[in-house]
Design an enzyme around this catalytic site. Structure first.
Site, PDB file in Angstrom:
ATOM      1  N   SER A 303      43.637  30.070  28.219  1.00 17.59           N
ATOM      2  CA  SER A 303      44.931  30.053  27.524  1.00 17.59           C
ATOM      3  C   SER A 303      45.980  31.007  28.069  1.00 17.59           C
ATOM      4  O   SER A 303      47.171  30.687  28.082  1.00 17.59           O
ATOM      5  CB  SER A 303      44.733  30.320  26.032  1.00 17.59           C
ATOM      6  N   ASP A 505      48.066  37.872  17.440  1.00 17.51           N
ATOM      7  CA  ASP A 505      46.658  37.486  17.377  1.00 17.51           C
ATOM      8  C   ASP A 505      45.751  38.428  18.155  1.00 17.51           C
ATOM      9  O   ASP A 505      44.535  38.295  18.151  1.00 17.51           O
ATOM     10  CB  ASP A 505      46.466  36.041  17.849  1.00 17.51           C
ATOM     11  N   HIS A 508      46.415  36.888  22.961  1.00 23.82           N
ATOM     12  CA  HIS A 508      47.290  36.281  23.964  1.00 23.82           C
ATOM     13  C   HIS A 508      48.446  37.202  24.343  1.00 23.82           C
ATOM     14  O   HIS A 508      48.983  37.930  23.497  1.00 23.82           O
ATOM     15  CB  HIS A 508      47.834  34.943  23.439  1.00 23.82           C
TER      16      HIS A 508
END
Length: 533
Positions: A303, A505, A508
């Site tokens: 990601s 979060d 990321h």
């Protein structure tokens, strides 16, 4: 003689023709069902017990003298919301994606010219009702052909499929019916390369939403693009997009459209210029010769390589820093295996099912161009990253590995060029399990060896990123980081992301962290591989 050949090139160089001067209209067809017709701002009035539009028109949807609408009576008028008021007349219409699409195109390209929107969408319709011979199909063709008298087709925007989620058979047949519809329409409009930008569903009333979405995301046809509406906020009915979501969708459609339009116009003029030079020099033009050499970089991992910069609560904020702005000399290899002008989010059609934002790729490419160290002057980015994947899912024989090799080889065929490096950022998922963390180094070394062998590039530069974060314990995170920084192989470099600010979060990278990482990767490449120039 030269003039004649140049005119011929102009006629055939691009599926989207050059802009015609006013009064020629750039025709955009709007078709599908209710979310294309527009239900933004439509609510249930508890007093009258009827559906009512709140009448709120956001700035992005305001009228513009350069945006026209073809009415039900086949006359051109200045466009304003609701665009489908006299088309989807049995329903209460509100804001749709058409006006924000048109305004975004004109904001990005003030010289684009007059846009003519041709509303054709009808709420509650399934794909079978859009097949050739059906009323909706014939009505679409009739309205489009009339519009063509005043201009040139630029694209069709298509958002449909919610009604096909209610029945398993409809969902299973959706892809075939959709492709047949697209092919028939192109044939009947005498525009075999008509660009079609479709929307992957955000919602549906039935149990087969994912089956229809998969068909939409994997409609592998030339000049068909897909933007994903999943995650856009819905109204209280859980089916229709809100006004702000329609604005976001219109902007997404505009960016997809401009990616096609800009790249094709750019390539056309480059082809003409190249041919002119050959003609003056007395050279011979060899039909089919490919002269668009690129410096190709593969972006792979999970990601943080795909990009989550600016993504919060399942939505990308759309903020694009100056270091990530599009350039005509930076291209992107799409999921459909064709080249287009690169723009954020780079992985939007690769890491499907996720909300992508800013990654390191554009900042990396812009810095390479700025350095004047590109041998060809054109950078080709090949996105391959998929969020949530472990190193095991990238091993030889896996789907991810096969996709990377396939895309890399296809990128070399389409336009030519040289693979300069693989940029790799992965490992967060391998921090969840101690065994995975302990075996990471050996699997990473094997992956590099296998890729170099299968790409027939034994010295291919490989620049990996040491983790900034992870999903597991700090002990496992440090174990994977140590493995990444401890790989001692020829032409393998490592840049450290530790300390770069993270999103809420705590996993990321933020947008600016992705920019900094892109610059780190660029500096590592430029400093370590001086033979590039």
């Amino acid at each position: 003689m030269l003039s004649f050949i140049l005119l011929a090139l102009l006629a055939h160089a691009s599926p989207i023709q050059c802009k015609h001067p006013h009064p020629k209209i750039n025709i955009i067809i709007l078709a599908g069902q209710s979310n294309m017709a527009g239900r933004g701002g439509v609510f249930n009035d508890t007093i009258t017990e009827t559906l009512t539009w709140d009448g709120i028109v956001p700035p992005e949807c305001q009228p513009n003298p350069s945006i026209l609408r073809l009415t039900a009576n086949l006359t051109w008028v200045e466009a304003h919301e609701p665009l489908h008021a006299d088309i989807d007349y049995n329903k209460t219409n509100g804001v749709g994606p058409g006006m924000p699409f048109a305004n975004t195109v004109l904001n990005k390209d003030p010289n684009f010219g007059v846009i003519g929107l041709v509303p054709c969408a009808i709420g509650g319709t399934n794909i079978s009702q859009w097949q050739k011979g059906e009323f909706l199909y014939e009505q679409l063709v009739k309205r489009s052909q009339f519009a063509m008298q005043s201009g040139v087709y630029r694209a069709m925007l298509w958002y449909q499929g919610e009604s096909d989620t209610e029945n398993q058979q409809d969902a299973e047949l959706y892809k075939d019916n959709l492709k047949r519809f697209f092919n028939d329409l192109r044939f009947d409009l005498k525009t075999p390369k008509l660009p079609i930008i479709q929307v992957a569903l955000a919602s549906g009333p039935g149990a087969y939403i994912e089956e229809v979405r998969e068909a939409q995301l994997k409609t592998d046809m030339a000049y068909v693009k897909c933007v994903d509406a999943k995650g856009l906020p819905l109204g209280p009915d859980g089916l229709h997009l809100t006004t702000s979501s329609q604005v976001t969708l219109g902007q997404m459609l505009a960016h997809a459209f401009l990616g096609i339009f800009t790249y094709n116009i750019f390539n056309m003029f480059k082809l003409i210029t190249w041919f002119s030079m050959l003609f003056v020099a007395g050279s011979t033009l060899v039909l089919g010769q490919n002269n668009t050499a690129k410096d190709i970089f593969i972006l792979a991992g999970q990601s943080n390589m795909a990009g989550r910069g600016g993504v919060n609560h399942g939505k990308w904020d759309g903020n694009i820093p100056p270091e990530c702005k599009p350039k005509r000399s930076i291209l992107r290899f799409t999921a459909n295996l064709d080249w287009e002008v690169a723009r954020e989010p780079l992985h939007v059609d690769i890491d499907v099912g996720k909300v992508c934002g800013v990654g390191p790729g554009m900042a990396f490419a812009n810095e390479i161009i700025r350095s004047n160290r590109s041998g060809t002057g054109i950078i080709g980015l090949v996105p391959c990253a998929v969020g949530g994947t472990s190193i095991n899912q990238w091993g030889k024989g896996s789907r991810m590995y096969g996709q990377l090799v396939k895309r890399a080889n296809e990128a070399l065929k389409d336009g030519g060029g040289t693979i300069r490096a693989i940029l790799w950022y992965q490992g967060e998922s391998d921090t969840l399990n101690k065994d995975d963390a302990e075996t990471y180094k050996g699997k990473m070394v094997k992956l590099i060896e296998d890729l170099r062998l299968d790409l027939n590039l034994p010295s291919l530069p490989f620049i990996q990123v040491a983790l900034a974060s992870g999903e597991g314990t700090n002990t496992n995170i440090e174990m994977v980081r140590k493995a990444q920084m401890g790989i001692k192989m020829k032409n393998v470099k490592c840049v450290d992301a530790k300390g770069l600010p993270l999103n809420a979060d705590n996993l990321h990278l933020t947008t600016m962290s992705e920019v900094k990482l892109g610059l780190k990767l660029a500096y590592a490449f430029l400093l370590s591989f001086s033979h590039f120039h």
